[in-house]
Every structure is written in structure tokens, then in C-alpha cells.
Design an enzyme around this catalytic site. Structure first.
Site, PDB file in Angstrom:
ATOM      1  N   LYS A   6       2.219  -5.468  13.011  1.00 24.59           N
ATOM      2  CA  LYS A   6       1.325  -4.438  13.582  1.00 24.59           C
ATOM      3  C   LYS A   6       1.271  -4.581  15.102  1.00 24.59           C
ATOM      4  O   LYS A   6       1.285  -5.716  15.626  1.00 24.59           O
ATOM      5  CB  LYS A   6      -0.066  -4.623  12.977  1.00 24.59           C
ATOM      6  CG  LYS A   6      -1.064  -3.524  13.315  1.00 24.59           C
ATOM      7  CD  LYS A   6      -2.388  -3.781  12.583  1.00 24.59           C
ATOM      8  CE  LYS A   6      -3.387  -2.668  12.869  1.00 24.59           C
ATOM      9  NZ  LYS A   6      -4.679  -2.929  12.167  1.00 24.59           N
TER      10      LYS A   6
ATOM     11  N   SER B 171      -6.494   0.982   9.804  1.00 25.03           N
ATOM     12  CA  SER B 171      -5.680   1.201  10.968  1.00 25.03           C
ATOM     13  C   SER B 171      -4.257   0.666  10.841  1.00 25.03           C
ATOM     14  O   SER B 171      -3.418   0.952  11.703  1.00 25.03           O
ATOM     15  CB  SER B 171      -6.357   0.604  12.190  1.00 25.03           C
ATOM     16  OG  SER B 171      -6.514  -0.765  12.031  1.00 25.03           O
TER      17      SER B 171
ATOM     18  N   SER C  58      -9.005  -2.394   7.403  1.00 24.84           N
ATOM     19  CA  SER C  58      -7.742  -1.877   7.927  1.00 24.84           C
ATOM     20  C   SER C  58      -6.460  -2.426   7.337  1.00 24.84           C
ATOM     21  O   SER C  58      -5.389  -1.914   7.646  1.00 24.84           O
ATOM     22  CB  SER C  58      -7.709  -2.055   9.448  1.00 24.84           C
ATOM     23  OG  SER C  58      -8.614  -1.153  10.039  1.00 24.84           O
TER      24      SER C  58
END
Lengths: 470, 95
Positions: free
Chosen positions: A78, A153, A177
Site C-alpha cells: 500500500k 482505504s 481499511s
């Protein structure tokens, strides 16, 4: 070459010399480069670095010096986790051309284990969002339905995983997330206990909630990655070592709690049924399933939307155009701050900064921040108490299946309510995992399991037992 | 509950943000909506003792960490750097 790999099958194939790391990495790079124009799962695909790491892994293996389960296996990261020398945007325009000057601790550990980093995945800006629609680099599409979101996210990591553009991925989880996008995309997402994995090199969103965790195709893979990433780190004072022994748990005699605060209303009927079906299977396999009452947990989302913005408002102050990131042309220092931040930070970020500033300001601090932190302590205590009676809690991960892009953008609160089942694990600091448990309306459904603070390995064992039932 | 223009200005100043005129009304409305939701929080008594996770503080040896090249990497990322310094607009306004 198989059509698809897990960490376990990739490790086995590499060890058996069925495939080289260079071949495996090339296969995943090609998949990433082919699918990314459509899915937009990656912000950066690091072809040269990945192939160099793969070559080094093959060299080691040829010398009989392979490092273990992750050696030579391609993983996606990420974009809020720093990989030295690689672009790190956190999905924000303000860091558009920022190159990380150091490796996050988890990255150091992955590199030491020989893992190959494929690239950096798309995300809601600074991890604030539940759909990856708040990225400055465009939204990520759900691999099964392009009109829908993969969640957020960590939506880029989830989509890359579900579309088999990587063998495994890292995400971060502050209110859900990792787990929510895992549920939406039919993958496994694990949030460790707070303090189990170092946050050094993770761009801070809300420092008392954030955790890095694995996003994988199987629970066993999640455990493999977690084992490598976890541990006390002198660079992160909030970390500590946890008990890693096996609890030798099985379905037989397992005490499963269904929190009445979560099973009332607010979830789509078909989603609820899919998770209830899993509970029924567990019961048939010998588990005890009981309703439990966890006082104050119905306030967890409100606690989160006070304390988290407060911490965000503090953590975001470093993005001021001075030491890194985009600096706006301005004549005074104040103007530099105002314009750099207003142009570089997205609307959702600004909203949460303003909210946090309000809740921390004179005259409001007691009524909002202090009140919320006291309720937070009560919630933590309530969880500690319930885990004296049950081994694990079970709820749906999300109130609905993956929603359509644009559907939740008009009202911020509608987006925030997506976190209703996941957020209490961050509020309490307890470990939690989402695993796929069927479908509803043709889309994946996630079952959410959580355990007592520090019982990460027990939770992973329990999750594997559930996974076998699905 | 409502956020006034004055309050929004104060928050923006404290946050070092500047909102364009066309976004003010929406921001006031969004903030009010979220604050109304979190106002459900009850005023509870603080717990007598703390609950996990509690700070542990894993300390390291008090020796400098020799990370080669990090300073250069950091300066590379500064929007405006001279030698070993980040250049910034004047802190004190001489006008």
C-alpha cells in the site's frame, strides 16, 4: 507455472524448482501491467526493482541459501508504507513526487525475508476513506464489477490481490481499511493487535488506531506474512512482543459470541444470512454459539469519529510544503502553509482536519475529545470482559456488499457508517480478521472475527478453522 | 447544531487551511452533521485503572544510529534546499 499462486503454493513451487522467482515475478508484473490501465490498482509498478530482487532470490536459491517462505515471492505494498527509493504518495497530490528516504520496518523485514516488491497500491488519500474513491490518482475498480468499489482505504491492495496481480499484499487499517476491502473483494484481511506490528515507516493517520496487516488469499498466508512482520521495534515505542504459541484450537468446544450490538439491524439481509450460515456450520462442527452483550460498543463509531480526526489533525500538520511534498509558490510563510495545504490535501482530509481541530479546541476539548477517550476505555474494558466468556466474536464485516462508485459520496456520514462493524476492533486495539464466507447479490461477503488483545495467533487458528467450513 | 462562519474561519486559521468561498457552505453542513452524530457520546466516569493496550516503551541503546545517506535522501525531497539546509520563506515579517 500455475494459473494462480498463494504464498504457500509459490514457496512450494520455488523450492521444487517448478518455477523461478524471475518467472514468477515476470508473470505477476505482466498481469499487473495488463490489468492496471483498467483496474487502477497500482500507483507505481516497480518492474526493475522487482526483477532485481527476483534475480537475487534465484541466486540465493541456487547457492542453497534460500531464506524461507517469502524468498522470491512477489508482494504488493500500500502506498502509505515507505519503500526506500520508491515513490510514496499515500494517494495524495501533496506527495506526488515524493521518494521514500528509508524503508519502513515491515519492509526491512520483508526484504530480509527475500520478498519481491512489485509496486505500490492505490488507496484513499492518507488512508481516509472506505472506497478508494478519495485517491488523487483516480478510483480503483472492483475486479468483478467495474462499476463498483473494491472498498477502502486499502482498495488498491485488495483489487490487486483479487485480480491476481500479486501473490499477497500489505494494507493498513485504522477503522477497517484492511478488513472492509477484503470483505468486498472476497479475500482475507487481518488487522493485528495494536502494537503487534511496527508503524515505523507507515505514514501516520491516527496513531492510536493504525496497524499494518496482511491481505492474502488464505488465512495460512496471512499468518505467514504476519509472522515475518510482527515484533517489538525500538523505532516504534507502541510495539511489544506477543505470545506466539499455538493454542491448538479447533471448532469443537470453541465459544463463539455474537454481539447483540452488531446483530440488531443495519446489515443487509442477505449479508447477515451468509454470516449466520457460517455460525450454523460452526455449531454443527461442535462450537458453542451464544449471544453476548458488550456495553458501549454501539458508541464505537462515534468514539472513532472524534478521536481519529483529532489525531489526524495533528498528524497532517507535517504536510505544510516545507520539508517535503509540494510547496506552493507564495510570498509569506503563512501563505506557503495555506496554499500548499489547501491545494495539496483533498477535501476529505480537510474535513477531518477541521473536525479534529474543533474537537481539540478550547471550550470543546472536554465535551468531545476527553469524553470520547473515556468512552473508549469503557469499550476496551467491555471487550476484555466478554473475552473471559468467549474465545472469538463473529459479525458481518460490512453492512452491505461492494457498493457502486459515487453512491456514498454525497454524504460523508453515509461513507463513515460503512465502518460500523470493523471500527470497534481499532477502538479497542484487539486483533480482527475478515474472511470470505460466500456471496450475496452475486458479490463477496466477509465474516468478521475478533479475539482478545494480544491473542493474534489464537485468532488466526480460529479463522483457519472457520475457513475450512466455508 | 450548526457551525457559524466565524467558527469555520477560526478552525481554518488554526488548521492552516484556506477554503474557497464555494465550498464553505458544504463544509459547514458536513461538519455540523458529523458533530451531531458524535454528540450521542455519553458522559461517563473515567475508569479507575487503565486498560490494555498500555504503553510499554521498548527503549534502544543511547548511541547515534549511523544511517548512511539518509540526510542526502531527506534533502533531495525538500522543495528548496541549499547545501545541508532546507530553505524556507522568512519566519519574521519585516514590513
Amino acid at each position: 507455472m500455475e494459473s494462480s499462486y498463494t504464498l504457500a503454493s509459490a514457496a512450494a513451487a520455488l523450492e521444487a524448482r517448478d518455477v523461478s522467482s524471475a518467472e514468477l515475478t515476470e508473470r505477476y508484473l505482466r498481469a499487473s501491467e495488463t490489468l492496471n490501465p483498467t483496474l487502477n490498482a497500482y500507483i507505481t509498478i516497480a518492474r526493475d526493482e522487482a526483477l532485481a530482487a527476483a534475480g537475487a532470490a534465484d541466486e540465493r536459491r541456487a547457492q542453497g541459501a534460500a531464506k524461507g517462505a517469502l524468498d522470491g515471492v512477489p508482494i504488493a505494498i500500500k502506498d502509505n508504507i515507505l519503500v526506500r527509493g520508491m515513490r510514496a504518495t499515500a494517494g495524495s497530490r501533496i506527495l506526488d513526487d515524493y521518494l521514500a528516504p528509508y524503508d519502513a520496518t515491515v519492509i526491512t523485514k520483508l526484504k530480509d525475508a527475500g520478498a519481491v516488491i512489485l509496486g505500490k497500491t492505490n488507496m484513499d488519500e492518507f488512508a481516509m476513506g472506505s472506497s478508494t474513491e478519495h485517491s488523487a490518482y483516480g478510483r480503483t475498480k472492483h475486479p468483478s464489477d467495474y462499476d463498483r468499489v473494491p472498498g477502502g482505504s486499502s482498495g488498491g491492495s485488495a483489487a490487486a490481490l483479487a485480480a491476481d496481480m500479486c501473490v499477497a499484499a500489505l494494507g493498513s487499517d485504522t477503522g477497517g481499511s484492511i478488513r472492509q476491502p477484503a470483505a468486498f473483494t472476497g479475500t482475507v484481511g487481518f488487522k493485528p493487535s495494536y502494537g503487534a506490528v511496527s508503524r515505523y515507516g507507515l505514514m501516520a493517520m491516527a496513531s492510536s488506531f493504525d496497524q499494518i496487516g496482511p491481505m492474502t488469499k488464505t488465512v495460512a498466508d496471512a499468518r505467514t506474512l504476519y509472522q515475518v512482520m510482527r515484533g517489538a521495534d525500538t523505532h516504534d515505542q507502541t510495539t511489544r512482543a506477543f505470545d506466539t504459541s499455538s493454542k491448538e484450537l479447533s471448532m469443537n468446544g470453541l465459544r463463539i459470541g455474537l454481539p447483540k450490538q452488531a446483530w440488531g439491524e443495519g446489515a443487509d439481509e442477505a449479508v447477515r444470512e451468509a454470516v449466520q450460515e457460517l455460525a450454523a456450520k460452526a455449531q454443527r462442527a461442535g462450537a458453542q454459539v451464544v449471544e453476548v452483550d458488550i456495553p458501549y460498543t454501539q458508541e464505537a463509531l462515534a468514539v472513532y469519529y472524534v478521536v481519529m480526526p483529532c489525531e489526524v489533525s495533528s498528524n497532517m500538520s507535517r504536510y505544510d510544503g516545507i520539508r517535503y511534498g509540494a510547496r506552493a509558490a507564495a510570498s509569506t510563510l503563512l501563505e506557503t502553509y495555506l496554499v500548499s495545504r489547501s491545494e495539496g490535501l483533498g477535501e476529505e482530509i480537510q474535513r477531518r482536519i477541521l473536525l479534529g481541530t474543533y474537537a481539540l479546541s478550547k471550550g470543546y476539548y472536554d465535551a468531545y475529545y476527553r469524553r470520547a477517550t473515556i468512552v473508549r476505555d469503557h469499550i476496551r474494558a467491555a471487550y476484555a470482559r466478554v473475552f473471559e466468556d468467549v474465545d472469538v466474536l463473529l459479525t458481518p464485516t460490512t453492512p452491505s456488499v461492494a457498493f457502486r462508485a459515487g453512491e456514498k459520496l454525497a454524504d460523508p456520514l453515509a461513507m463513515y457508517l460503512e465502518d460500523i462493524f470493523t471500527v470497534s476492533a481499532n477502538v479497542a486495539g484487539i486483533p480482527a480478521i475478515s474472511l470470505p464466507c460466500g456471496t450475496a447479490h452475486g458479490l463477496p461477503v466477509g465474516a468478521h472475527l475478533s479475539a482478545a488483545y494480544g491473542n493474534d495467533y489464537a485468532l488466526l487458528e480460529i479463522a483457519e478453522a472457520f475457513e475450512a467450513l466455508v | 447544531m450548526q457551525i457559524t462562519d466565524q467558527e469555520l474561519d477560526r478552525l481554518a486559521e488554526l488548521s492552516r487551511l484556506q477554503l474557497p468561498a464555494e465550498r464553505r457552505e458544504t463544509m459547514k453542513r458536513d461538519l455540523a452533521s458529523i458533530l451531531s452524530y458524535v454528540e450521542r457520546l455519553p458522559a461517563l466516569e473515567p475508569l479507575a485503572s487503565g486498560v490494555a493496550p498500555r504503553a510499554v516503551a521498548t527503549l534502544r541503546e543511547d548511541v547515534p544510529a549511523q544511517e548512511v545517506g539518509v540526510r542526502d535522501a531527506i534533502l533531495e525531497e525538500a522543495p528548496d534546499a541549499i547545501a545541508a539546509h532546507v530553505r524556507v520563506p522568512a519566519v519574521f515579517d519585516r514590513t
